[in-house]
Design a protein around this motif. Sequence first.
Motif, short mmCIF file in Angstrom:
data_model
loop_
_atom_site.label_atom_id
_atom_site.label_comp_id
_atom_site.label_asym_id
_atom_site.label_seq_id
_atom_site.Cartn_x
_atom_site.Cartn_y
_atom_site.Cartn_z
N TYR A 15 -26.84 -30.27 -53.59
CA TYR A 15 -26.04 -29.04 -53.51
C TYR A 15 -24.92 -29.19 -52.49
CZ TYR A 15 -24.79 -24.26 -52.31
OH TYR A 15 -24.10 -23.13 -52.04
N PHE A 16 -25.24 -29.74 -51.32
CA PHE A 16 -24.23 -29.95 -50.29
C PHE A 16 -23.12 -30.87 -50.79
CE2 PHE A 16 -27.47 -29.11 -46.69
CZ PHE A 16 -27.08 -27.78 -46.63
N VAL A 17 -23.49 -31.92 -51.50
CA VAL A 17 -22.50 -32.88 -52.02
C VAL A 17 -21.55 -32.18 -52.99
CG1 VAL A 17 -22.20 -34.91 -53.48
CG2 VAL A 17 -23.92 -34.93 -51.66
N LEU A 154 -25.94 -17.19 -40.95
CA LEU A 154 -26.45 -18.37 -40.26
C LEU A 154 -27.92 -18.18 -39.87
CD1 LEU A 154 -23.40 -19.23 -38.00
CD2 LEU A 154 -23.97 -20.12 -40.27
N LYS A 155 -28.27 -16.96 -39.50
CA LYS A 155 -29.66 -16.66 -39.17
C LYS A 155 -30.55 -16.82 -40.41
CE LYS A 155 -32.36 -13.41 -36.42
NZ LYS A 155 -32.52 -14.33 -35.30
N ALA A 156 -30.04 -16.36 -41.55
CA ALA A 156 -30.77 -16.53 -42.81
C ALA A 156 -30.96 -18.01 -43.13
CB ALA A 156 -30.03 -15.83 -43.94
N THR A 171 -31.42 -26.02 -35.01
CA THR A 171 -30.92 -27.22 -35.71
C THR A 171 -30.39 -26.85 -37.08
OG1 THR A 171 -32.53 -28.58 -34.55
CG2 THR A 171 -31.50 -29.53 -36.51
N ALA A 172 -31.13 -25.99 -37.79
CA ALA A 172 -30.74 -25.59 -39.14
C ALA A 172 -29.40 -24.85 -39.13
CB ALA A 172 -31.82 -24.70 -39.75
N ILE A 173 -29.22 -23.98 -38.15
CA ILE A 173 -27.97 -23.22 -38.06
C ILE A 173 -26.79 -24.16 -37.83
CG2 ILE A 173 -26.69 -21.65 -36.56
CD1 ILE A 173 -29.31 -20.06 -36.24
N GLY A 176 -26.16 -26.09 -41.15
CA GLY A 176 -25.60 -25.21 -42.19
C GLY A 176 -24.16 -24.83 -41.92
N VAL A 177 -23.86 -24.43 -40.69
CA VAL A 177 -22.50 -24.01 -40.39
C VAL A 177 -21.53 -25.18 -40.51
CG1 VAL A 177 -22.51 -24.40 -37.88
CG2 VAL A 177 -21.15 -22.52 -38.85
#
Length: 518
Positions: A15-17, A154-156, A171-173, A176-177
Amino acid sequence: MDTSTLASTATFAAYFVVMIAIGIGVYNRTRSQSDFVLGGRRLNSWVAGLSANASDFSGWLLLGLPGAVYLSGLGEAWIAVGLGIGFAASWWLIAGRLRIYTERVTDARGGGDSDSLTLSSYLENRFADRSGALRLVSAVLILVFYLFYVASGLKAMGGLFDQVFDMPGDTAIIIGVSIVVLYTFLGGFLAVSLTDVLQAVMMWIALLIVPIVGIVAIRGDTGRETGSFAEILGGVEGSLGDALAPMVIISGLAWGIGYLGQPHILARFMGIRSAADVRRAGTVSVTWAVSAMAMALVLGFTGAVYFQAPLDDPEQVFAQLIQALLSPWVAGLLLAAILAAVMSTADSQLLVGASAVTEDGFRLFLRGRMSAMALVWTSRAAVIVIAILAATIALSGNDTIMDLVSYAWAGFGAGFGPVILYSLYWRRMNRASALAGMIGGGATAILWDVFDTDGISLGPIAFDALGTGLYAMVPAVLVSVVCIVVFQRFGRATPEMEADFDRVEREFRSPGTAPAGR
């Protein structure tokens, strides 16, 4: 690495790609500030309609709303009802006129058609404000409330990565950002709109599949105790009686008013190819929105019945249902849909915030002294700065996704909604009433929760909490409307403003009398 984690990692990476590939693909098509901010006003009906949905509903639809329904039951459904009505009203009342007005209104400083790219520049030109006050106030409102709105996304994202990968939220935030910033930085409005279409489709399919599978699983478990119908509608902690309380109903329905003033949604109206495309785009968009919210409500109730023990984090009910009901690879695809929901709104909001910095800051004060590409690169830099500030709020705050969204939603709805609506329909509205409406509505939205829940103390003077539980949107919109009407007497509409109004009205009612696009 177990199969579930492997599947989620693979689907998230894919998905990111795709998102980054879209950003790279349209990079060379972004040659001007108009391209970066509004995609050159080239969106067709399907892209505009679905992009409005994806940029709007975000993680709130797949995490916040199902979680609230899971916890509190039917009372939260009034929000969906209000939003459905408000969303349809925004397409009907605002989209067509705003599309024409933002392009046709006379430039307050240079004369001729303005081609206003932001709400702030539209308001300045609509009310012939050469002082910059309207631009300044509206830009401040946009930046303040978008910091909280982006932080909610970002919290989600952090909660989702924690649920799926057991990854620390911080780390996830950051991960993702970084992805959101990258493709927004590269492709601007067009990249955001094209990725929105894919994200909207993913979100809708996920909302369709999971409740069906969950209901089938519940019905197939003959030994399961589901409780009475009234208990189900009350959620885990609520009751059916709570859902019918007048203040709950009024506050829930009031969410719909917010659609009249959300800059990231109004930008889709401004970027659509022509006013003639609005009707079809609105049909696509409203159909998607109403069906998606209905499925999200069913999803919340399904989670309340399926999970026998209360969840630690109600806002992860969708993710937990996916992991509990589906095979790892299917679950990975549907979890990616939640990620899509989060990113689809964060990117749009970053873009509008960056546009406010560039169009209403640098371009206003450095008019004529920056090249087209210099403005584009300034907007790209602003995307990064706003993302960092929003991430800081997300990393430091303890508010839920629902709390952050409701705060920003009320701020935009009251700060801009009445002003935008009156500006399109009231020929004699002027600068003084617009400025008063924005300040009054925005300030009330900020202060209401302080007075209504905690009270406030100013030295020897103390104000008790009102304790009404009323959503800030209601009093803030009322204050805005009163300010617009009362302060009308302190200014006047110029002949040029009235001529613009008449010209836009003629074009709206007689499509084809003037070109709708550039």
